[in-house]
Scaffold this motif. Structure first.
Motif, PDB file in Angstrom:
ATOM      1  N   SER A  67       7.562  51.000  51.902  1.00  0.00           N
ATOM      2  CA  SER A  67       8.768  50.217  51.618  1.00  0.00           C
ATOM      3  C   SER A  67       8.632  49.419  50.329  1.00  0.00           C
ATOM      4  N   PHE A  68       7.423  48.903  50.056  1.00  0.00           N
ATOM      5  CA  PHE A  68       7.197  48.169  48.808  1.00  0.00           C
ATOM      6  C   PHE A  68       7.318  49.107  47.615  1.00  0.00           C
ATOM      7  N   ILE A  69       6.678  50.272  47.730  1.00  0.00           N
ATOM      8  CA  ILE A  69       6.710  51.240  46.632  1.00  0.00           C
ATOM      9  C   ILE A  69       8.133  51.728  46.390  1.00  0.00           C
ATOM     10  N   ASP A  70       8.866  52.001  47.472  1.00  0.00           N
ATOM     11  CA  ASP A  70      10.239  52.476  47.324  1.00  0.00           C
ATOM     12  C   ASP A  70      11.114  51.443  46.615  1.00  0.00           C
ATOM     13  N   THR A  71      10.858  50.164  46.838  1.00  0.00           N
ATOM     14  CA  THR A  71      11.636  49.130  46.159  1.00  0.00           C
ATOM     15  C   THR A  71      11.341  49.128  44.664  1.00  0.00           C
ATOM     16  N   HIS A  72      10.074  49.322  44.296  1.00  0.00           N
ATOM     17  CA  HIS A  72       9.720  49.421  42.877  1.00  0.00           C
ATOM     18  C   HIS A  72      10.356  50.664  42.249  1.00  0.00           C
ATOM     19  N   LEU A  73      10.346  51.775  42.978  1.00  0.00           N
ATOM     20  CA  LEU A  73      10.998  52.988  42.484  1.00  0.00           C
ATOM     21  C   LEU A  73      12.503  52.766  42.323  1.00  0.00           C
ATOM     22  N   ALA A  74      13.094  52.056  43.278  1.00  0.00           N
ATOM     23  CA  ALA A  74      14.531  51.779  43.219  1.00  0.00           C
ATOM     24  C   ALA A  74      14.883  50.985  41.970  1.00  0.00           C
ATOM     25  N   LEU A  75      14.026  50.020  41.612  1.00  0.00           N
ATOM     26  CA  LEU A  75      14.273  49.249  40.396  1.00  0.00           C
ATOM     27  C   LEU A  75      14.273  50.156  39.175  1.00  0.00           C
ATOM     28  N   ARG A 112      21.242  57.591  46.549  1.00  0.00           N
ATOM     29  CA  ARG A 112      19.865  57.767  47.031  1.00  0.00           C
ATOM     30  C   ARG A 112      19.088  56.459  46.953  1.00  0.00           C
ATOM     31  N   VAL A 113      19.292  55.712  45.873  1.00  0.00           N
ATOM     32  CA  VAL A 113      18.608  54.423  45.743  1.00  0.00           C
ATOM     33  C   VAL A 113      19.116  53.452  46.802  1.00  0.00           C
ATOM     34  N   GLU A 114      20.408  53.488  47.074  1.00  0.00           N
ATOM     35  CA  GLU A 114      20.982  52.655  48.140  1.00  0.00           C
ATOM     36  C   GLU A 114      20.277  52.916  49.474  1.00  0.00           C
ATOM     37  N   ASN A 115      20.099  54.192  49.811  1.00  0.00           N
ATOM     38  CA  ASN A 115      19.436  54.547  51.071  1.00  0.00           C
ATOM     39  C   ASN A 115      17.980  54.092  51.091  1.00  0.00           C
ATOM     40  N   LEU A 117      16.671  51.517  49.538  1.00  0.00           N
ATOM     41  CA  LEU A 117      16.599  50.068  49.687  1.00  0.00           C
ATOM     42  C   LEU A 117      17.014  49.632  51.089  1.00  0.00           C
ATOM     43  N   PHE A 118      18.036  50.285  51.640  1.00  0.00           N
ATOM     44  CA  PHE A 118      18.489  49.943  52.989  1.00  0.00           C
ATOM     45  C   PHE A 118      17.361  50.136  53.989  1.00  0.00           C
ATOM     46  N   ASP A 119      16.622  51.232  53.850  1.00  0.00           N
ATOM     47  CA  ASP A 119      15.484  51.492  54.747  1.00  0.00           C
ATOM     48  C   ASP A 119      14.327  50.534  54.465  1.00  0.00           C
ATOM     49  N   ALA A 120      14.075  50.255  53.189  1.00  0.00           N
ATOM     50  CA  ALA A 120      12.943  49.399  52.826  1.00  0.00           C
ATOM     51  C   ALA A 120      13.126  47.983  53.354  1.00  0.00           C
ATOM     52  N   MET A 121      14.346  47.475  53.354  1.00  0.00           N
ATOM     53  CA  MET A 121      14.598  46.093  53.761  1.00  0.00           C
ATOM     54  C   MET A 121      14.175  45.818  55.198  1.00  0.00           C
ATOM     55  N   LYS A 122      14.135  46.846  56.029  1.00  0.00           N
ATOM     56  CA  LYS A 122      13.730  46.664  57.427  1.00  0.00           C
ATOM     57  C   LYS A 122      12.278  46.209  57.539  1.00  0.00           C
ATOM     58  N   ASP A 123      11.458  46.543  56.545  1.00  0.00           N
ATOM     59  CA  ASP A 123      10.018  46.256  56.614  1.00  0.00           C
ATOM     60  C   ASP A 123       9.592  45.085  55.738  1.00  0.00           C
ATOM     61  N   LEU A 124      10.477  44.588  54.880  1.00  0.00           N
ATOM     62  CA  LEU A 124      10.105  43.515  53.958  1.00  0.00           C
ATOM     63  C   LEU A 124      10.289  42.157  54.626  1.00  0.00           C
ATOM     64  N   ASP A 125       9.469  41.185  54.212  1.00  0.00           N
ATOM     65  CA  ASP A 125       9.581  39.853  54.811  1.00  0.00           C
ATOM     66  C   ASP A 125      10.243  38.880  53.843  1.00  0.00           C
ATOM     67  N   GLU A 126      10.470  37.670  54.366  1.00  0.00           N
ATOM     68  CA  GLU A 126      11.149  36.629  53.598  1.00  0.00           C
ATOM     69  C   GLU A 126      10.120  35.738  52.911  1.00  0.00           C
ATOM     70  N   HIS A 127      10.072  35.792  51.600  1.00  0.00           N
ATOM     71  CA  HIS A 127       9.244  34.870  50.831  1.00  0.00           C
ATOM     72  C   HIS A 127       9.738  34.884  49.385  1.00  0.00           C
ATOM     73  N   VAL A 145      14.376  40.243  47.009  1.00  0.00           N
ATOM     74  CA  VAL A 145      14.339  41.174  45.875  1.00  0.00           C
ATOM     75  C   VAL A 145      15.151  42.417  46.204  1.00  0.00           C
ATOM     76  N   ALA A 146      14.893  42.989  47.385  1.00  0.00           N
ATOM     77  CA  ALA A 146      15.613  44.201  47.797  1.00  0.00           C
ATOM     78  C   ALA A 146      17.091  43.909  48.013  1.00  0.00           C
ATOM     79  N   ARG A 147      17.406  42.734  48.594  1.00  0.00           N
ATOM     80  CA  ARG A 147      18.814  42.356  48.793  1.00  0.00           C
ATOM     81  C   ARG A 147      19.563  42.322  47.464  1.00  0.00           C
ATOM     82  N   THR A 148      18.967  41.635  46.493  1.00  0.00           N
ATOM     83  CA  THR A 148      19.615  41.490  45.191  1.00  0.00           C
ATOM     84  C   THR A 148      19.806  42.839  44.520  1.00  0.00           C
ATOM     85  N   LEU A 149      18.761  43.647  44.536  1.00  0.00           N
ATOM     86  CA  LEU A 149      18.848  44.964  43.905  1.00  0.00           C
ATOM     87  C   LEU A 149      19.882  45.833  44.605  1.00  0.00           C
TER      88      LEU A 149
END
Length: 309
Positions: A67-75, A112-115, A117-127, A145-149
């Motif tokens: 999920s972390f890697i996918d968020t970097h790829l999404a960016l 594809r990027v939307e999908n 990020l939507f999946d990645a957000m399930k595993d990311l925490d709040e900080h 970060v994922a929300r904003t992107l």
């Protein structure tokens, strides 16, 4: 991370040159032979290829960083599509530096990027994300970060009703806030949601990817498109107050565009494109609105891109 930093830095400088063109009607801002265009393109795809290598290793071992890697790829794909439109969408690492790949339509890239990020957000925490501490912190992106992107992706798809709740949640949580500072100043402060640290001759600076000023202005844009003009103006006034700026608010969208321009926003061109302000703000006629997109470099190795359409 250093390759992504170089890509973002080059893109930021290119955008500054691009948005300050005095006359778009009689000149072409960038050519396919432009070395900086080529370098920016290569940096992004080099970073994507390296992220995919890490993604493969993780999948074969612990499988806990996807999920972390996918968020970097999404960016990376968001940044590419925001300047080039349709780009090759690659999710498998290639060792062939001369592979020929078709461009994927921009709407499909964003979907594809939307999908992702939507999946990645399930595993990311709040900080509060801080990319300036060490490599570990840079990897572990936060849910904000994922929300904003994802909100920015929705806006580029003109799904303003979907973007608004995500932006409101970032604002509500309060991990980031506006600073009383110069309009064009970008630092690793409470406004930096995601950025890259750059050391220059004049000291340290931050090249922003996701910025809280953009969150506020994009929220105002979403409010306008969903019918809440009065609250949109409240957000406009917040940016004006903190950055000591003034704008004519008789036309809310033009006021937002003016603020994007005055703060040297990384989202300026995205806003101009999706709100069709190329003619009024960039001096483009309807015949050359294509110049809102950058040319694919002529020498686009390490990925040789097949031009389609």
């Amino acid at each position: 991370m250093s390759v992504m930093r170089n890509a973002v830095s080059e893109q930021f400088h290119l955008q500054n040159n691009y948005t300050h063109q005095e006359d778009f009607r009689n000149s072409v801002p960038f050519h396919p032979y432009d070395r900086k265009i080529e370098n920016t393109w290569r940096y992004y795809y080099s970073a994507i290829n390296q992220w995919l290598a890490i993604k493969d290793v993780d999948a074969s071992l612990l499988n806990c960083y996807q999920s972390f890697i996918d968020t970097h790829l999404a960016l990376a794909y968001y940044q590419l599509s925001s300047r080039w439109g349709g780009v090759p969408f690659i999710m498998q690492r290639s060792n062939d530096p001369y592979i020929s790949l078709p461009r994927t339509d921009e709407s499909e890239v964003l979907s594809r990027v939307e999908n992702m990020l939507f999946d990645a957000m399930k595993d990311l925490d709040e900080h509060r994300y801080d990319a300036f501490q060490d490599a570990n912190n840079m990897l572990f992106v936060s849910k904000d970060v994922a929300r904003t992107l994802l909100a920015f992706i929705y806006c580029n798809q003109k799904k303003f009703d979907k973007a608004m709740p995500l932006l409101e949640e970032v604002i509500r949580r309060g991990d980031y806030h506006l600073e009383y500072s110069k309009a064009t100043e970008y630092k690793n402060n409470a406004e930096c949601i995601w950025g890259y640290h750059i050391q220059t001759r004049n000291g340290e600076t931050c090249h922003p990817c996701l910025d809280y000023k953009d969150v506020i202005l994009t929220a105002a844009e979403c409010l306008y498109h969903t019918g809440n003009v009065s609250k949109a103006k409240q957000y406009i006034n917040q940016v004006c107050e903190h950055k000591n700026l003034t704008v004519d608010q008789s036309d809310v969208l033009k006021a937002i565009a003016s603020l994007h321009y005055q703060i040297n926003s990384p989202s300026y061109m995205n806003f101009i494109r999706r709100n069709e302000f190329g003619e009024s703000f960039m001096g483009l006629s309807h015949h050359n609105l294509y110049q809102l997109l950058w040319p694919i470099p002529y020498d686009n190795s390490p990925l040789k891109i097949q031009h389609i359409g």
